[in-house]
Design a protein around this motif. Structure first.
Motif, PDB file in Angstrom:
ATOM      1  N   ASN A  72       0.805  -1.224   0.000  1.00 17.55           N
ATOM      2  CA  ASN A  72       0.000   0.000   0.000  1.00 17.55           C
ATOM      3  C   ASN A  72       0.832   1.265   0.000  1.00 17.55           C
ATOM      4  O   ASN A  72       0.355   2.311  -0.379  1.00 17.55           O
ATOM      5  N   TYR A  73       2.065   1.157   0.444  1.00 12.94           N
ATOM      6  CA  TYR A  73       2.810   2.404   0.580  1.00 12.94           C
ATOM      7  C   TYR A  73       3.036   3.049  -0.777  1.00 12.94           C
ATOM      8  O   TYR A  73       3.054   4.274  -0.897  1.00 12.94           O
ATOM      9  N   ASP A  74       3.140   2.225  -1.832  1.00 14.24           N
ATOM     10  CA  ASP A  74       3.332   2.882  -3.138  1.00 14.24           C
ATOM     11  C   ASP A  74       2.101   3.668  -3.557  1.00 14.24           C
ATOM     12  O   ASP A  74       2.210   4.600  -4.326  1.00 14.24           O
ATOM     13  N   ILE A  75       0.921   3.266  -3.038  1.00 18.64           N
ATOM     14  CA  ILE A  75      -0.284   4.031  -3.403  1.00 18.64           C
ATOM     15  C   ILE A  75      -0.156   5.454  -2.876  1.00 18.64           C
ATOM     16  O   ILE A  75      -0.351   6.429  -3.599  1.00 18.64           O
ATOM     17  N   VAL A  76       0.223   5.552  -1.591  1.00  7.92           N
ATOM     18  CA  VAL A  76       0.377   6.883  -0.993  1.00  7.92           C
ATOM     19  C   VAL A  76       1.555   7.611  -1.645  1.00  7.92           C
ATOM     20  O   VAL A  76       1.479   8.805  -1.934  1.00  7.92           O
ATOM     21  N   GLU A  77       2.631   6.868  -1.879  1.00  4.18           N
ATOM     22  CA  GLU A  77       3.790   7.489  -2.518  1.00  4.18           C
ATOM     23  C   GLU A  77       3.395   8.073  -3.875  1.00  4.18           C
ATOM     24  O   GLU A  77       3.795   9.170  -4.247  1.00  4.18           O
ATOM     25  N   LYS A  78       2.556   7.323  -4.586  1.00  6.33           N
ATOM     26  CA  LYS A  78       2.120   7.783  -5.904  1.00  6.33           C
ATOM     27  C   LYS A  78       1.268   9.048  -5.789  1.00  6.33           C
ATOM     28  O   LYS A  78       1.421   9.985  -6.570  1.00  6.33           O
ATOM     29  N   ILE A  79       0.370   9.056  -4.791  1.00  7.91           N
ATOM     30  CA  ILE A  79      -0.451  10.264  -4.575  1.00  7.91           C
ATOM     31  C   ILE A  79       0.460  11.468  -4.340  1.00  7.91           C
ATOM     32  O   ILE A  79       0.269  12.539  -4.920  1.00  7.91           O
ATOM     33  N   GLU A  80       1.472  11.251  -3.493  1.00  6.70           N
ATOM     34  CA  GLU A  80       2.333  12.381  -3.156  1.00  6.70           C
ATOM     35  C   GLU A  80       3.261  12.749  -4.315  1.00  6.70           C
ATOM     36  O   GLU A  80       3.623  13.913  -4.484  1.00  6.70           O
ATOM     37  N   LEU A  81       3.644  11.748  -5.133  1.00  7.60           N
ATOM     38  CA  LEU A  81       4.429  12.078  -6.328  1.00  7.60           C
ATOM     39  C   LEU A  81       3.596  12.911  -7.299  1.00  7.60           C
ATOM     40  O   LEU A  81       4.105  13.850  -7.929  1.00  7.60           O
ATOM     41  N   ASP A  82       2.294  12.576  -7.385  1.00 10.35           N
ATOM     42  CA  ASP A  82       1.399  13.401  -8.202  1.00 10.35           C
ATOM     43  C   ASP A  82       1.294  14.810  -7.621  1.00 10.35           C
ATOM     44  O   ASP A  82       1.282  15.795  -8.358  1.00 10.35           O
ATOM     45  N   ASN A  83       1.212  14.874  -6.285  1.00 10.39           N
ATOM     46  CA  ASN A  83       1.179  16.189  -5.635  1.00 10.39           C
ATOM     47  C   ASN A  83       2.430  16.999  -5.944  1.00 10.39           C
ATOM     48  O   ASN A  83       2.368  18.215  -6.117  1.00 10.39           O
ATOM     49  N   LEU A  84       3.546  16.297  -6.021  1.00 11.42           N
ATOM     50  CA  LEU A  84       4.808  16.964  -6.348  1.00 11.42           C
ATOM     51  C   LEU A  84       4.771  17.474  -7.788  1.00 11.42           C
ATOM     52  O   LEU A  84       5.126  18.616  -8.079  1.00 11.42           O
ATOM     53  N   LYS A  85       4.301  16.585  -8.688  1.00 11.96           N
ATOM     54  CA  LYS A  85       4.228  16.944 -10.099  1.00 11.96           C
ATOM     55  C   LYS A  85       3.287  18.130 -10.304  1.00 11.96           C
ATOM     56  O   LYS A  85       3.551  19.024 -11.103  1.00 11.96           O
ATOM     57  N   ASN A  86       2.160  18.119  -9.542  1.00 14.00           N
ATOM     58  CA  ASN A  86       1.171  19.187  -9.692  1.00 14.00           C
ATOM     59  C   ASN A  86       1.521  20.450  -8.916  1.00 14.00           C
ATOM     60  O   ASN A  86       0.740  21.395  -8.880  1.00 14.00           O
ATOM     61  N   GLY A  87       2.663  20.422  -8.255  1.00 16.29           N
ATOM     62  CA  GLY A  87       3.088  21.630  -7.558  1.00 16.29           C
ATOM     63  C   GLY A  87       2.420  21.855  -6.216  1.00 16.29           C
ATOM     64  O   GLY A  87       2.462  22.959  -5.680  1.00 16.29           O
ATOM     65  N   ASN A  88       1.781  20.802  -5.631  1.00 16.47           N
ATOM     66  CA  ASN A  88       1.173  20.970  -4.309  1.00 16.47           C
ATOM     67  C   ASN A  88       2.186  20.843  -3.185  1.00 16.47           C
ATOM     68  O   ASN A  88       1.965  21.367  -2.091  1.00 16.47           O
ATOM     69  N   ILE A  89       3.248  20.096  -3.435  1.00 18.95           N
ATOM     70  CA  ILE A  89       4.304  20.001  -2.426  1.00 18.95           C
ATOM     71  C   ILE A  89       5.644  20.318  -3.096  1.00 18.95           C
ATOM     72  O   ILE A  89       5.785  20.246  -4.325  1.00 18.95           O
ATOM     73  N   ALA A  90       6.629  20.663  -2.264  1.00 24.26           N
ATOM     74  CA  ALA A  90       7.928  21.056  -2.809  1.00 24.26           C
ATOM     75  C   ALA A  90       8.834  19.851  -3.029  1.00 24.26           C
ATOM     76  O   ALA A  90       9.677  19.853  -3.928  1.00 24.26           O
ATOM     77  N   ALA A  91       8.677  18.813  -2.197  1.00 22.18           N
ATOM     78  CA  ALA A  91       9.547  17.640  -2.295  1.00 22.18           C
ATOM     79  C   ALA A  91       8.940  16.498  -1.512  1.00 22.18           C
ATOM     80  O   ALA A  91       8.081  16.711  -0.642  1.00 22.18           O
ATOM     81  N   LEU A  92       9.403  15.291  -1.851  1.00 22.20           N
ATOM     82  CA  LEU A  92       8.927  14.089  -1.142  1.00 22.20           C
ATOM     83  C   LEU A  92      10.125  13.236  -0.781  1.00 22.20           C
ATOM     84  O   LEU A  92      10.991  12.963  -1.619  1.00 22.20           O
ATOM     85  N   ALA A  93      10.190  12.830   0.491  1.00 20.92           N
ATOM     86  CA  ALA A  93      11.213  11.868   0.899  1.00 20.92           C
ATOM     87  C   ALA A  93      10.499  10.621   1.396  1.00 20.92           C
ATOM     88  O   ALA A  93       9.604  10.713   2.241  1.00 20.92           O
ATOM     89  N   THR A  94      10.856   9.469   0.842  1.00 19.24           N
ATOM     90  CA  THR A  94      10.268   8.206   1.300  1.00 19.24           C
ATOM     91  C   THR A  94      11.330   7.451   2.089  1.00 19.24           C
ATOM     92  O   THR A  94      12.434   7.218   1.597  1.00 19.24           O
ATOM     93  N   ASP A  95      10.981   7.111   3.318  1.00 26.05           N
ATOM     94  CA  ASP A  95      11.916   6.493   4.254  1.00 26.05           C
ATOM     95  C   ASP A  95      11.384   5.102   4.594  1.00 26.05           C
ATOM     96  O   ASP A  95      10.394   4.960   5.288  1.00 26.05           O
ATOM     97  N   LEU A  96      12.048   4.066   4.039  1.00 24.32           N
ATOM     98  CA  LEU A  96      11.600   2.700   4.302  1.00 24.32           C
ATOM     99  C   LEU A  96      12.318   2.171   5.542  1.00 24.32           C
ATOM    100  O   LEU A  96      13.464   1.710   5.479  1.00 24.32           O
ATOM    101  N   GLY A  97      11.667   2.283   6.671  1.00 23.21           N
ATOM    102  CA  GLY A  97      12.160   1.724   7.923  1.00 23.21           C
ATOM    103  C   GLY A  97      13.554   2.181   8.313  1.00 23.21           C
ATOM    104  O   GLY A  97      14.262   1.470   9.019  1.00 23.21           O
TER     105      GLY A  97
END
Lengths: 441, 256
Positions: free
Chosen positions: A74-99
């Motif tokens: 499931n984490y890729d689902i959220v990661e994908k949402i946030e990557l879309d947010n990044l692409k759409n300019g809603n966020i400045a950056a995304l860091a994914t931290d796996l454990g």
């Protein structure tokens, strides 16, 4: 008994672990000091302050029994949402931290053009060693407590965010911290430094973990340190939506200097059991801290939350609004401490904890605490625990709105003020957590 | 189903609050287009009656009947009574923090119509009704009754009535707490709503609202019963002479 049950033996961190050997000398020294403090410190007795509601042994586990782990799909689902947010300019950056094992960065290069650093802690130890050495372990360290020492020894990798003086990061930076599946353990760590007159919005999202108690519990022990230098403006949103067989311990400490402001928004929906501790020290004149907490418990979830506002300078102001909604058989304990130092004059401090109980069988505890060593203050606190007001429900029913919908509207209203403090795109996702929990009432 | 000429009627209604009987058998028939007023001193049971008719959980109707266009209201939950066309303007409207006036009205209209209103139609309707009631447009995005003055709450109750267009409106002390300008604004709102297809039951302590909203019938309630009924002139007499003379009349009747 000739053999001891392994679970009866208190876990100690061995002399050699991969983490203890990692990094430059100063870091290895900090890790060893943390290891020593953890091994020496007794397990806090149950009667002790802040441990009345949660068994400390919950957070003692042999992390060496845990191998590398898999992560929920499931984490890729959220990661994908946030990557879309990044692409759409809603966020400045995304860091994914796996454990704390694998850290992926998106958008960090663009931020670097402003001088803003978003990197793994291990990389920051190399490339920004002065900053990291100066700030890491200053607020959460071997002296903070046994479990903070455990994180201090065993964190593998973490995240570092730095905003230089005078720089405004105009969109949120989003951190997605994913815990592993059953029987995994992780020690997420975050260090944030917001420079003088700089501005940052940070979303720190904790997901993942074991989905099924029968397959085994997973554990996380997190540490967050945030520094807001003079006249800085920081917003920190912590979204906890961990899976249903996860146990979480987290200590957050922030320190803000003269004229700085800090907004802290702890939002908790997940985990079987969580003990989260949020604290802000107002360390310079005119510093201002606001906290808007919200937790929504269901099933058999157990939440144990602490907040601390420590006024260490004149003319500082703080406000806490911590809201709790409970249904099914869930339990919340909230302890909120306001401490005003002897030499911190003309401070204002407010604290409110409201608990809305949606059915019988839930339990809410609320313990406000004041340590005021100075008489020249304005301070108030309040707490309410109770079911939904039947008269409010009737008012909506009298306008034709069905009972279940009326209850949903009133609960949504109860949390609305808190969610207004959260950036728009995240608010929509949080709205769905609230809506899901209100489907059956 | 046989439909009587009566629009709204209740018969021999008894109401209990916390085990104590506060309404002791009252009956009334209201026809389409009529305005009735129930007047009475404090504690006479008139607010209990209107709350009980709407289905308030603290007011139990222990016996009696109530029908709206032939439909048995007492078998219905409060939300069903509302959707059947009954409306109660509350004496003390509660604040609902976090729920805006606009979202509240939209949810209420949706429940009445069975579907969401078109957003732009809804906005237009809301804006027009707010303007007619001199409610500042900013109230649409404010939390319902949260921090509203007494007069603002009463105007927003009438706003809800004009949006929902009920068949039968019970107005409980809608005039209390209003200054003269607000009273006129609210009365204008009530008069605009009123037509020959609906009906109004005003519950009031004072006569002053009745200067602007003209009742066809006035009923005096005392000790949980209707002590006297008459035309609009009865309200004026009560204003001049108070309630004592009605009480004496009742006592004399009882002695005879």
């Amino acid at each position: 008994m000739t053999t001891m049950n392994k679970t009866d033996v208190e876990y100690t961190i061995p002399e050699v672990t991969p983490e203890l050997e990692r990094g430059p000398v100063w870091l290895r020294d900090q890790r060893r000091a943390s290891r020593e403090a953890f091994n020496v410190a007794e397990v806090p007795p149950r009667g002790l302050h802040l441990w009345r509601y949660t068994d400390p042994k919950t957070f003692l586990y042999d992390r060496d029994a845990v191998a590398d782990t898999a992560y929920s799909e499931n984490y890729d689902i959220v990661e994908k949402i946030e990557l879309d947010n990044l692409k759409n300019g809603n966020i400045a950056a995304l860091a994914t931290d796996l454990g704390g094992r694998d850290i992926k960065l998106n958008g960090a290069d663009e931020l670097a053009k402003q001088g803003v650093v978003l990197s793994s802690l291990s990389s920051a130890v190399e490339h920004h060693h002065e900053l990291v050495e100066n700030y890491l372990y200053r607020l959460v360290n071997a002296r903070t407590g046994k479990f903070e020492a455990m994180n201090g020894a065993l964190w593998n990798d973490g995240i570092f965010v730095y905003v230089p003086d005078g720089v405004t990061v105009d969109k949120p930076i989003h951190l997605l911290r994913e815990s592993g599946l059953a029987r995994s353990s992780q020690f997420p760590r975050l260090l944030v430094v917001v420079g003088k007159n700089a501005e940052l919005t940070l979303i720190d999202e904790y997901g993942g973990g074991s989905l099924d108690e029968n397959e085994g519990i997973s554990h996380a022990n997190g540490a967050v340190e945030i520094f807001g230098l003079e006249d800085s403006r920081t917003r920190y949103v912590m979204l906890q939506r961990q899976a249903s067989a996860m146990k979480l311990y987290l200590t957050h400490r922030a320190q803000i200097e003269r004229g700085a402001s800090m907004l802290t928004v702890p939002l908790a929906f997940g985990a079987l059991l969580s003990k989260e501790n949020f604290g802000v020290t107002l360390n310079g004149e005119g510093a201002d801290s606001n906290m808007y907490g919200l937790l929504f418990g269901s099933g058999y979830q157990h939440f144990d939350n602490h907040t601390l506002h420590h006024h260490a300078a004149d003319n500082t102001s703080s406000n806490i609004d911590f809201k709790v909604v409970l249904k099914d058989r869930s339990h919340s304990a909230y302890t909120g401490l306001i401490r005003i130092d002897n030499d911190a004059r003309t401070c204002q401090a407010y604290q409110e904890n409201r608990n809305l109980l949606l059915n019988e069988g839930v339990r809410a505890d609320t313990i406000p605490e004041l340590e005021i060593l100075n008489e020249d203050v304005q301070c108030s606190h309040g707490a309410t625990i109770g079911p939904m007001d039947p008269e409010s429900v009737f008012y909506l029913e009298a306008r034709g709105i069905e009972r279940d919908e009326a209850i949903r509207m009133i609960v949504s209203g109860f949390v609305d003020h808190t969610l207004k403090t959260v950036p728009d795109d995240l608010r929509q996702r949080i709205g769905t957590f609230v809506a899901q929990r209100l489907e059956r009432i | 189903m046989t439909q009587s000429k009566a629009h709204f009627e209740f018969k021999d209604i008894h109401v209990e609050v916390e085990g104590k009987e506060v309404v002791k058998g009252v009956s009334l028939t209201i026809n389409h287009g009529e305005i009735h007023a129930i007047m009475g001193p404090n504690g006479s049971g008139k607010s209990s009656l209107s709350n009980a008719l709407m289905g308030h959980p603290n007011y139990t109707i222990t016996s009696g009947e109530a029908r709206l266009d032939g439909k048995n209201l007492l078998e219905m939950s409060a939300d069903e009574r509302s959707r059947a066309g009954l409306f109660l303007a509350f004496q003390y409207p509660l604040a609902i923090p976090g729920v805006t006036v606009a979202n509240f009205l939209r949810a209420a209209l949706k429940s009445h119509r069975g579907k969401d209103a078109d957003m732009s139609d809804f906005r237009k309707l809301l804006k027009a009704e707010m303007s007619d009631l001199s409610v500042d447009p900013s109230f649409a995005t404010r939390y319902l009754n949260d921090g509203f003055s007494g007069g603002e709450k009463k105007r927003v109750e009438i706003l809800q009535m004009s949006m929902l267009k009920p068949k039968m409106a019970l107005l409980d002390e809608t005039d209390s707490g209003l200054d003269i300008d607000a009273l006129k604004t609210v009365a204008d709102g009530i008069n605009r709503y009123h037509n020959d297809q609906n009906a109004i039951l005003l519950v009031t302590h004072y006569q002053r609202l009745l200067n602007y909203v003209k009742p066809d019938f006035v009923h005096v309630m005392m000790n949980g019963q209707f002590a006297k009924s008459g035309g609009p002139e009865l309200a004026l007499k009560l204003e001049e002479s108070g309630y004592d003379w009605v009480e004496k009349e009742v006592l004399q009747k009882a002695e005879v």
